[in-house]
Design an enzyme around this catalytic site. Sequence first.
Site, PDB file in Angstrom:
ATOM      1  N   ASP A  67       0.809  -1.219   0.000  1.00 44.90           N
ATOM      2  CA  ASP A  67       0.000   0.000   0.000  1.00 44.90           C
ATOM      3  C   ASP A  67       0.845   1.272   0.000  1.00 44.90           C
ATOM      4  O   ASP A  67       2.065   1.214   0.215  1.00 44.90           O
ATOM      5  CB  ASP A  67      -0.956  -0.006   1.206  1.00 44.90           C
ATOM      6  CG  ASP A  67      -0.273  -0.422   2.508  1.00 44.90           C
ATOM      7  OD1 ASP A  67       0.964  -0.456   2.550  1.00 44.90           O
ATOM      8  OD2 ASP A  67      -0.981  -0.715   3.476  1.00 44.90           O
ATOM      9  N   ASN A 136      -7.436  -2.711  14.134  1.00 42.33           N
ATOM     10  CA  ASN A 136      -8.853  -3.017  13.889  1.00 42.33           C
ATOM     11  C   ASN A 136      -9.000  -4.220  12.950  1.00 42.33           C
ATOM     12  O   ASN A 136     -10.059  -4.445  12.385  1.00 42.33           O
ATOM     13  CB  ASN A 136      -9.571  -1.800  13.296  1.00 42.33           C
ATOM     14  CG  ASN A 136      -8.937  -1.336  11.982  1.00 42.33           C
ATOM     15  OD1 ASN A 136      -7.963  -1.932  11.522  1.00 42.33           O
ATOM     16  ND2 ASN A 136      -9.470  -0.299  11.392  1.00 42.33           N
ATOM     17  N   HIS A 138      -7.193  -4.694  10.160  1.00 41.91           N
ATOM     18  CA  HIS A 138      -6.917  -4.449   8.741  1.00 41.91           C
ATOM     19  C   HIS A 138      -5.620  -5.112   8.297  1.00 41.91           C
ATOM     20  O   HIS A 138      -4.707  -5.313   9.086  1.00 41.91           O
ATOM     21  CB  HIS A 138      -6.991  -2.960   8.383  1.00 41.91           C
ATOM     22  CG  HIS A 138      -5.845  -2.103   8.809  1.00 41.91           C
ATOM     23  ND1 HIS A 138      -6.010  -0.892   9.447  1.00 41.91           N
ATOM     24  CD2 HIS A 138      -4.508  -2.243   8.657  1.00 41.91           C
ATOM     25  CE1 HIS A 138      -4.832  -0.353   9.668  1.00 41.91           C
ATOM     26  NE2 HIS A 138      -3.896  -1.142   9.202  1.00 41.91           N
ATOM     27  N   GLU A 143      -9.664  -1.993   5.222  1.00 43.91           N
ATOM     28  CA  GLU A 143     -10.330  -1.653   6.476  1.00 43.91           C
ATOM     29  C   GLU A 143     -11.584  -2.509   6.687  1.00 43.91           C
ATOM     30  O   GLU A 143     -12.134  -3.046   5.720  1.00 43.91           O
ATOM     31  CB  GLU A 143     -10.744  -0.176   6.439  1.00 43.91           C
ATOM     32  CG  GLU A 143      -9.573   0.790   6.322  1.00 43.91           C
ATOM     33  CD  GLU A 143      -8.882   1.043   7.660  1.00 43.91           C
ATOM     34  OE1 GLU A 143      -8.814   0.129   8.503  1.00 43.91           O
ATOM     35  OE2 GLU A 143      -8.402   2.164   7.852  1.00 43.91           O
TER      36      GLU A 143
HETATM   37  C1  GLP Z   1      -0.397   0.275   8.661  1.00 42.98           C
HETATM   38  C2  GLP Z   1      -0.073  -0.550   7.427  1.00 42.98           C
HETATM   39  C3  GLP Z   1      -0.354  -2.019   7.650  1.00 42.98           C
HETATM   40  C4  GLP Z   1       0.254  -2.480   8.963  1.00 42.98           C
HETATM   41  C5  GLP Z   1      -0.385  -1.704  10.087  1.00 42.98           C
HETATM   42  C6  GLP Z   1       0.071  -2.152  11.466  1.00 42.98           C
HETATM   43  O1  GLP Z   1      -1.717   0.658   8.737  1.00 42.98           O
HETATM   44  N1  GLP Z   1      -0.791  -0.120   6.253  1.00 42.98           N
HETATM   45  O2  GLP Z   1       0.167  -2.759   6.560  1.00 42.98           O
HETATM   46  O3  GLP Z   1       0.059  -3.844   9.139  1.00 42.98           O
HETATM   47  O4  GLP Z   1      -0.037  -0.339   9.901  1.00 42.98           O
HETATM   48  O5  GLP Z   1       1.187  -1.445  11.873  1.00 42.98           O
HETATM   49  P1  GLP Z   1       2.110  -1.827  13.084  1.00 42.98           P
HETATM   50  O6  GLP Z   1       2.903  -2.990  12.640  1.00 42.98           O
HETATM   51  O7  GLP Z   1       2.970  -0.610  13.282  1.00 42.98           O
HETATM   52  O8  GLP Z   1       1.232  -2.126  14.235  1.00 42.98           O
END
Ligand code: GLP
Length: 242
Positions: A67, A136, A138, A143
Site C-alpha cells: 500500500d 482493527n 486491517h 479496512e
Molecule cells: C499500517 C499498514 C499495515 C500495517 C499496520 C500495522 O496501517 N498499512 O500494513 O500492518 O499499519 O502497523 P504496526 O505494525 O505498526 O502495528
Amino acid sequence: MKIIRARDYDHMSRQAANIISAQVILKPDSVLGLATGSSPIGTYRQLIAWYLKGDIDFAQVRTVNLDEYVGLAPENEQSYACFMRRNFFNFVNIYPANSYIPYGLNKNAEDECSRYDRIIQSLGGIDLQLLGLGPNGHIGFNEPDEFFTKGTHKVSLSEATTQANKRFFEKEEDVPRFAYTMGICDIMQAQRVVMVVSGAAKAPVVKQAFFGPVTPRCPASILQLHKDFTLVADEAALAFPD
Ligand code: GLP
C-alpha cells in the site's frame, strides 16, 4: 493455518526472516509482497544482517508493496516508498527496477489501481506475502467493511487507523485520509502468507481475527481460509484476555 509462537519481538522477527530467507534461497527470483508498519522492521533488520554476512542474495528478487498513502510523493519522508528505502531497500541488493509500490501522486485512482494489479499479474503473482496486523484487523489498508474487496483500490482510512498512524506524523492533520492498497484477493492469491504480530495490545485483535468468525468486519480473518498461512506471533500477542 500454522502458528509459530515466538518469545518476543526479536525472536518473532528472526522466525519470519527465516521463512523469507528459505523462500529466496529455494527460489531466487521470488516475488515478495512486502509490508510497512513497526511489526516487520525487525524482520527486515534480520534479513539485512544475513545479506551483509553473504547468506542471502536478493539480486533476482522482485517486490510489490501492499500500500501507499494517496497524495504523498515517493520522496516524502512519511511515504511507504521512503519507509521501505529507510528500513530495507537501502541496505540490500533489491534493485529499484525490481520493486513496486503504488504511486501516491497518481490522482486517477482507477488508472493507478488497474496499473498496479497489472504489475502483480505480469510478475506472475506473489510467492510470499508478508503482513502486519492493524489494530482493527486491517491488512494492508483493507479496512473493516461490509464486504471483502478484490483488487487494488483506493480506501478512505478509518478513524482507528488514522489514530494509530498519527505517531509517524508531526500533526494529526498531516495524516493522509486515503490510501491505495492491494485488495483481499491480491493477498489471498499469494502462494504463501506470513504475518508478524507482537505485543499485548494486539492480543484482542489476534483472537478476533484467527479464533473468531471469518468476516469482512475483521479483514485479517479471511486468512483462516488461506492454503498456506503462517502467523508468527510473540507470547504477548497470543496471551488472550478472558
Ligand atoms: C499500517 C499498514 C499495515 C500495517 C499496520 C500495522 O496501517 N498499512 O500494513 O500492518 O499499519 O502497523 P504496526 O505494525 O505498526 O502495528
